[in-house]
Design an enzyme around this catalytic site. Structure first.
Site, PDB file in Angstrom:
ATOM      1  N   SER A 143      43.252 -57.962  20.234  1.00  0.00           N
ATOM      2  CA  SER A 143      43.528 -57.923  18.605  1.00  0.00           C
ATOM      3  C   SER A 143      43.200 -59.216  17.987  1.00  0.00           C
ATOM      4  O   SER A 143      41.936 -59.772  18.128  1.00  0.00           O
ATOM      5  CB  SER A 143      45.216 -57.758  18.750  1.00  0.00           C
ATOM      6  OG  SER A 143      45.435 -57.456  17.150  1.00  0.00           O
ATOM      7  N   ARG A 213      57.498 -56.364  10.521  1.00  0.00           N
ATOM      8  CA  ARG A 213      57.139 -56.080  11.514  1.00  0.00           C
ATOM      9  C   ARG A 213      57.111 -54.578  11.561  1.00  0.00           C
ATOM     10  O   ARG A 213      56.364 -53.943  12.200  1.00  0.00           O
ATOM     11  CB  ARG A 213      58.314 -56.405  12.688  1.00  0.00           C
ATOM     12  CG  ARG A 213      57.907 -56.126  14.121  1.00  0.00           C
ATOM     13  CD  ARG A 213      56.835 -56.684  14.438  1.00  0.00           C
ATOM     14  NE  ARG A 213      56.436 -56.510  15.992  1.00  0.00           N
ATOM     15  CZ  ARG A 213      55.295 -56.920  16.472  1.00  0.00           C
ATOM     16  NH1 ARG A 213      54.272 -57.573  15.844  1.00  0.00           N
ATOM     17  NH2 ARG A 213      55.080 -56.694  17.809  1.00  0.00           N
ATOM     18  N   ASP A 316      42.399 -46.337  17.460  1.00  0.00           N
ATOM     19  CA  ASP A 316      42.758 -47.435  16.851  1.00  0.00           C
ATOM     20  C   ASP A 316      42.134 -47.894  15.725  1.00  0.00           C
ATOM     21  O   ASP A 316      40.917 -47.645  15.522  1.00  0.00           O
ATOM     22  CB  ASP A 316      42.398 -48.739  17.976  1.00  0.00           C
ATOM     23  CG  ASP A 316      42.475 -49.869  17.324  1.00  0.00           C
ATOM     24  OD1 ASP A 316      43.389 -49.948  16.242  1.00  0.00           O
ATOM     25  OD2 ASP A 316      42.308 -51.196  17.815  1.00  0.00           O
ATOM     26  N   HIS A 349      46.304 -48.951  18.205  1.00  0.00           N
ATOM     27  CA  HIS A 349      46.052 -50.233  18.531  1.00  0.00           C
ATOM     28  C   HIS A 349      46.787 -50.958  19.753  1.00  0.00           C
ATOM     29  O   HIS A 349      45.955 -51.591  20.517  1.00  0.00           O
ATOM     30  CB  HIS A 349      46.346 -51.225  17.283  1.00  0.00           C
ATOM     31  CG  HIS A 349      45.951 -52.603  17.318  1.00  0.00           C
ATOM     32  ND1 HIS A 349      44.606 -52.983  17.558  1.00  0.00           N
ATOM     33  CD2 HIS A 349      46.426 -53.888  17.411  1.00  0.00           C
ATOM     34  CE1 HIS A 349      44.560 -54.136  17.793  1.00  0.00           C
ATOM     35  NE2 HIS A 349      45.656 -54.880  17.561  1.00  0.00           N
ATOM     36  N   ASP A 350      47.879 -50.522  20.041  1.00  0.00           N
ATOM     37  CA  ASP A 350      48.851 -50.770  21.118  1.00  0.00           C
ATOM     38  C   ASP A 350      48.259 -50.529  22.429  1.00  0.00           C
ATOM     39  O   ASP A 350      48.642 -50.743  23.306  1.00  0.00           O
ATOM     40  CB  ASP A 350      50.210 -50.624  20.921  1.00  0.00           C
ATOM     41  CG  ASP A 350      51.141 -51.738  19.822  1.00  0.00           C
ATOM     42  OD1 ASP A 350      50.515 -52.858  19.734  1.00  0.00           O
ATOM     43  OD2 ASP A 350      52.200 -51.536  19.744  1.00  0.00           O
TER      44      ASP A 350
END
Length: 398
Positions: A143, A213, A316, A349-350
């Site tokens: 990232s 968040r 992603d 993405h994670d």
């Protein structure tokens, strides 16, 4: 427990200086002179990259955040490599940043200088000098940590042999910039933010940071992963979090599992992270442009003569496979031996954090053998008429 290094006066890219930059860091393994690997953490990560049993000041997702990747016998094998991970300036896990003590004995708050990814790189170079590490076998990050790794190839091309850029790109696109801007506004419009001067006995901007968040979590997951994990299922009103006031009509409608997930994780995150640090770090990520100061990405990387691996994930949309391929093309244009490894994953993405079975093998292979070993030089096919058509192809020969 993390160590800290006092690196003396430091001038940030914004032109402001502080008299003594402190970096919190952890090391793993033994340094033998040519085996150092710098691991760059993601946006809200920490120096505590591995070792779940190791004492740490971190908590939640920042604690041992890549423990499945880094350690004895793992992909980044600390039996072979000396691993260094430092909390970046502007963060809140022991390095100099908004919540750390300023020259007047009070927290810096928003008086702390603006930080950039370039500042992180220069600070890491100073830390490595302090540790007696002149050159890196490799730098790896995911990232915005991947941007940090790229910046090493740009700023210190003679100090690193291999660059591993995971789930990253040369810059953020407009959609991600837009979401990040909303996240920051969620913090700065929270009445408890108080212009960034909320330290002390008063309330913290918990709701603003939690909402910021939540937006991040939406970016980090894919549509398909959210559909599988939550669907449209109701969690029941008993699951509603006390931290967020519901509108009067809410009782008529379902409180859904996806809401419960976001509320819970937002609330937990606000307990461990600093709101001002979140503002600073997202600004650093948003402003990063690999080509900054050059005419193109490839020109920015022209002095790097090592090897590069780019890893991207099909699910992603924060940093897409297309962005990964553009980054790999920039390396290829300089003649750098490079590979683009595309992982077929619907996680989002994670994936670089939660799918070690897909991330570990190419990272470990590249660290050990570069692109000359069992790795191939490219894992991308192009179909006529398509700008980019990714396929899942292993780095390993069959």
């Amino acid at each position: 427990m993390s160590d800290t290094a006092s690196l003396g006066e430091f001038e940030f890219d914004c032109g402001e200086s502080i008299s003594d930059l402190t970096l919190a860091y952890e090391t793993y393994g033994e340094f033998t002179g040519d085996n150092a690997v710098l691991v760059c953490h993601a946006l809200t990560g920490s120096q505590h990259v591995a070792g779940r049993r190791r004492r740490s000041d971190t908590a939640g997702q920042a604690a041992a955040w890549w423990d499945d990747i880094v350690g004895p016998g793992k992909a980044v094998d600390t039996n072979d490599y000396f691993v260094v991970c430092a909390n970046v300036p502007g963060s809140c896990y022991g390095s100099s940043g908004p919540p750390s003590e300023g020259p007047d004995g009070e927290p810096w708050g928003t008086r702390f200088p603006a930080v950039t990814v370039g500042d992180w790189t220069r600070a890491q170079r100073l830390l490595l000098d302090e540790l007696g590490v002149p050159n890196l076998h490799a730098v790896v990050g995911g990232s915005v940590g991947g941007m940090n790794a790229l910046d090493w190839a740009k700023r210190h091309p003679d100090h690193v042999d291999r660059v591993l850029a995971v789930a990253t790109g040369a810059r953020l696109d407009a959609q991600c910039l837009a979401i990040e801007s909303i996240a920051r506004r969620a913090i700065t419009t929270d009445p408890d933010w108080q212009g960034g001067d909320y330290y002390g006995d008063g309330p913290d901007p918990v709701q603003g940071l939690a909402l910021a968040r939540q937006l991040g979590h939406v970016m980090y997951l894919s549509k398909s992963s959210m559909a599988k994990k939550f669907g449209r299922r109701s969690a029941g009103m008993d699951a509603a979090r006390d931290a967020f006031e519901l509108d009067p009509a809410a009782g008529f409608f379902p409180y859904r599992e996806v809401e419960s997930y976001l509320d819970y994780n937002g609330e937990r995150f606000a307990e461990r992270f600093d709101a001002n640090a979140y503002l600073y770090l997202t600004r650093a990520m948003d402003s990063y442009d690999l080509a900054g100061g050059y005419e193109s990405d490839s020109e920015a990387l022209a002095a790097f003569d090592g090897e590069a691996l780019v890893v991207s994930f099909t699910g992603d949309w924060h940093f897409t496979t297309k962005q990964g391929e553009e980054l790999a093309e920039a390396f290829r244009a300089t003649g750098t031996r490079s590979a683009h490894h595309v992982v077929e994953s619907d996680h989002g993405h994670d994936a670089f954090l939660v799918e070690p079975e897909h991330v570990g093998p190419p990272l470990g292979d590249f660290l050990d053998s570069g692109v000359r070993g069992s790795a191939v030089s490219d894992t991308v096919e192009r179909d006529e008429g398509d700008d980019f058509a990714p396929v899942h192809t292993s780095l390993f020969s069959s």
